[in-house]
Design a protein around this motif. Structure first.
Motif, short mmCIF file in Angstrom:
data_model
loop_
_atom_site.label_atom_id
_atom_site.label_comp_id
_atom_site.label_asym_id
_atom_site.label_seq_id
_atom_site.Cartn_x
_atom_site.Cartn_y
_atom_site.Cartn_z
N VAL A 145 0.81 -1.22 0.00
CA VAL A 145 0.00 0.00 0.00
C VAL A 145 0.85 1.27 0.00
N PRO A 146 1.81 1.45 0.95
CA PRO A 146 2.58 2.70 0.90
C PRO A 146 3.41 2.84 -0.37
N LEU A 147 3.89 1.72 -0.90
CA LEU A 147 4.65 1.76 -2.16
C LEU A 147 3.76 2.22 -3.31
N TYR A 148 2.57 1.64 -3.41
CA TYR A 148 1.61 1.97 -4.47
C TYR A 148 1.17 3.43 -4.34
N LEU A 149 0.83 3.87 -3.13
CA LEU A 149 0.40 5.25 -2.92
C LEU A 149 1.49 6.23 -3.31
N ASN A 150 2.73 5.93 -2.94
CA ASN A 150 3.84 6.82 -3.26
C ASN A 150 4.02 6.95 -4.76
N GLU A 151 3.73 5.87 -5.49
CA GLU A 151 3.97 5.86 -6.94
C GLU A 151 2.84 6.48 -7.75
N ILE A 152 1.67 6.69 -7.14
CA ILE A 152 0.60 7.39 -7.87
C ILE A 152 0.46 8.84 -7.42
N ALA A 153 1.16 9.23 -6.35
CA ALA A 153 0.99 10.56 -5.77
C ALA A 153 1.66 11.62 -6.61
N PRO A 154 1.02 12.79 -6.78
CA PRO A 154 1.71 13.94 -7.37
C PRO A 154 2.90 14.32 -6.50
N LYS A 155 3.92 14.89 -7.10
CA LYS A 155 5.15 15.20 -6.38
C LYS A 155 4.92 16.12 -5.20
N ASP A 156 3.99 17.05 -5.32
CA ASP A 156 3.78 18.03 -4.25
C ASP A 156 2.85 17.51 -3.16
N SER A 157 2.41 16.24 -3.27
CA SER A 157 1.47 15.70 -2.28
C SER A 157 1.92 14.36 -1.73
N GLU A 158 3.19 14.02 -1.89
CA GLU A 158 3.65 12.70 -1.47
C GLU A 158 3.48 12.49 0.04
N GLY A 159 3.72 13.54 0.83
CA GLY A 159 3.57 13.40 2.27
C GLY A 159 2.14 13.12 2.67
N SER A 160 1.20 13.85 2.07
CA SER A 160 -0.22 13.64 2.40
C SER A 160 -0.69 12.26 1.95
N PHE A 161 -0.27 11.84 0.76
CA PHE A 161 -0.65 10.50 0.30
C PHE A 161 0.00 9.43 1.15
N GLY A 162 1.24 9.66 1.56
CA GLY A 162 1.91 8.70 2.43
C GLY A 162 1.20 8.55 3.76
N ALA A 163 0.62 9.64 4.25
CA ALA A 163 -0.09 9.59 5.54
C ALA A 163 -1.34 8.72 5.46
N LEU A 164 -1.84 8.46 4.24
CA LEU A 164 -3.04 7.62 4.11
C LEU A 164 -2.83 6.22 4.66
N THR A 165 -1.58 5.75 4.65
CA THR A 165 -1.32 4.43 5.21
C THR A 165 -1.73 4.38 6.67
N GLN A 166 -1.21 5.31 7.48
CA GLN A 166 -1.55 5.30 8.89
C GLN A 166 -2.99 5.72 9.14
N ILE A 167 -3.49 6.67 8.34
CA ILE A 167 -4.89 7.09 8.51
C ILE A 167 -5.83 5.91 8.28
N SER A 168 -5.56 5.14 7.23
CA SER A 168 -6.44 4.00 6.92
C SER A 168 -6.33 2.91 7.99
N PRO A 385 2.44 7.64 11.50
CA PRO A 385 2.48 7.66 10.03
C PRO A 385 3.86 7.76 9.40
N LEU A 386 4.80 8.47 10.04
CA LEU A 386 6.04 8.81 9.35
C LEU A 386 6.96 7.62 9.03
N PRO A 387 7.11 6.63 9.91
CA PRO A 387 7.98 5.50 9.54
C PRO A 387 7.55 4.77 8.27
N TRP A 388 6.26 4.81 7.95
CA TRP A 388 5.80 4.14 6.73
C TRP A 388 6.31 4.86 5.48
N MET A 389 6.65 6.15 5.61
CA MET A 389 7.07 6.93 4.45
C MET A 389 8.58 6.93 4.24
#
Length: 452
Positions: A145-168, A385-389
């Motif tokens: 999941v964090p790998l997939y999210l990081n690879e579809i995220a726009p460059k300026d939103s990688e942190g917010s998309f990465g946080a979805l792992t812990q949020i979910s 959330p941060l260790p997942w990123m």
């Protein structure tokens, strides 16, 4: 058009994050229904004796409960972590061979099967087997999941998309706690496990409607497929943005594809990756050994010592606070140093772990409840959330899969230690240890981790 584009991108992110939603749901599913499920009295040590007015069905398929001693309950709870470790190791090869989407699809089917096995379990052995399978699926999801999210995220939103792992994960924990409030009764507790199976089937179906990771498609030489995937994610009219992303990623991916992917063993043993391995694995280990899963796996039991009638409701409130604080903090992940947030998070967890231990030792219910809430809140603002990123943001692309797997191995070892050990050690001592580890972790991060 921009709104439509963003809506579809967020839809894709939500479908992917259902994998880690199930991680959270499966991890915490036995917290609330422990008494009803295990035929235990409120003290957690004696099997219930059926009364003429309230008979309990004999153990078997769809029986009211499954008799188990406290150590068996502890094993059933913690074997989830053993499965998670296995899943973390299997996830890397799966994503390389089948891609991010197909690996997640197969994983969702596995989580569906695991949920059905647990829901129909006639005895503790079958229940443990189902927990092991759900651990494997959750461990794999926590890598993919964090790998997939990081690879579809726009460059300026990688942190917010990465946080979805812990949020979910937090949403999954909250949902199982909410379900437990009304379903923690003899026989009915099995519906909590059925819901988990339904979530797996739902994700498998929805994954059919989203594209593969563009970066993965580039890595296997499918440039037209990567362009089509980006068109779906960014919007067909964003051609300039799409071509810019392709031009930016193509040389990096080609360079990486010309190098042999770094193996798990190489990543954790090679001097070249030593600093990265210490950072990734150290943060993942700290995430668990600071004690968050003492609350997630056993929060109701901990709070029931002083607040027996309110423990379940307080646990739901704590899970809700965990979700809200993680969601709010995610807006700062692209603006504030992750190192600073990690240090503050660790110091907060250490402080409130000591206060929680004090509340339990001196029987101060309000201090125990508030300290537990703030302990989880401190976790949510950084260490959750941060260790997942960290792997996706600090490790070279050819080593990302190995880094994710290595971090998850360490993470699941920590999860097992906490999940199995907390019920067998006095709770006050556990939280004193967690407090010390929190302070030690903050010192090590301040001294040995570069700002990123």
């Amino acid at each position: 058009m921009a709104a439509s584009k963003n809506a579809y991108l967020f839809y894709c992110a939500a479908v992917i994050a259902l994998g880690t939603f199930q991680f959270g749901y499966n991890m915490a599913e036995l917290n609330e229904p422990r008494e009803a499920m295990s035929c235990l009295t409120a003290d957690g040590h004696k099997n219930k004796t059926p009364s003429p007015a309230e008979p309990i069905k004999a153990p078997g398929y769809f029986s009211d409960c499954i008799p188990m001693a406290p150590w068996q309950y502890s094993l059933v709870t913690s074997i989830f972590a053993a499965g998670g470790l296995t899943g973390a190791l299997l996830a890397g090869p799966l994503t390389k061979r089948y891609g991010r989407r197909r690996a997640l699809f197969l994983n969702a089917l596995g989580l569906t099967l695991a949920g059905l096995i647990k829901a129909a379990a006639p005895n503790v052995n079958i229940l443990a087997f189902g927990r092991l399978l759900s651990g494997i699926g959750s461990g794999a999801a926590a890598v993919v999941v964090p790998l997939y999210l990081n690879e579809i995220a726009p460059k300026d939103s990688e942190g917010s998309f990465g946080a979805l792992t812990q949020i979910s994960i937090n949403v999954g924990i909250l949902m199982t706690q909410v379900a437990g409030l009304s379903l923690s009764e003899p026989l009915i507790w099995r519906w909590i496990l059925v819901i988990g199976a339904v979530c797996g089937a739902l994700q498998a179906f929805l994954l059919l409607s989203i594209p593969e990771s563009p970066k993965y498609l580039l890595s296997i030489g499918d440039k037209p497929g990567a362009r089509d995937a980006l068109a779906r994610l960014r919007g067909a009219n964003a051609s300039n943005t799409i071509e810019a992303e392709i031009r930016e990623e193509q040389p990096l991916v080609e360079s990486d594809s010309n190098r042999e992917k770094v193996s798990f063993i190489t990543f954790i043993t090679s001097p070249v990756y030593r600093r990265s391995a210490l950072t990734v694995c150290g943060l993942m280990f700290a995430q668990q050994l600071t004690g968050i899963n003492a609350v997630i796996f056993h929060g109701v039991s901990v709070l029931a010592k002083l607040l027996p009638n309110q423990a379940g409701s307080i646990n739901v409130f704590i899970s809700l606070a965990n979700l809200l604080i993680t969601s709010i903090a995610s807006f700062f992940f692209d603006r504030v140093s992750h190192k600073l947030l990690l240090i503050l998070s660790m110091l907060g967890m250490g402080t409130f772990a000591f206060l929680l231990a004090a509340g339990l030792h001196w029987y101060i219910p309000i201090l125990t409840a508030v300290a537990c809430l703030m302990f989880v809140s401190s976790f949510s603002m950084g260490l959750g959330p941060l260790p997942w990123m960290v792997a996706g943001r600090t490790v070279k692309y050819e080593a990302v899969d190995a880094a994710q797997a290595a971090g998850l191995v360490v993470n699941w070892i920590g999860t097992f230690i906490v999940a199995f050990g907390v019920p067998l050690v006095p709770t006050q001592i556990c939280f004193v240890l967690f407090g010390g580890i929190g302070y030690l972790s903050a010192f090590l991060v301040s001294w040995g981790v570069e700002a990123y």
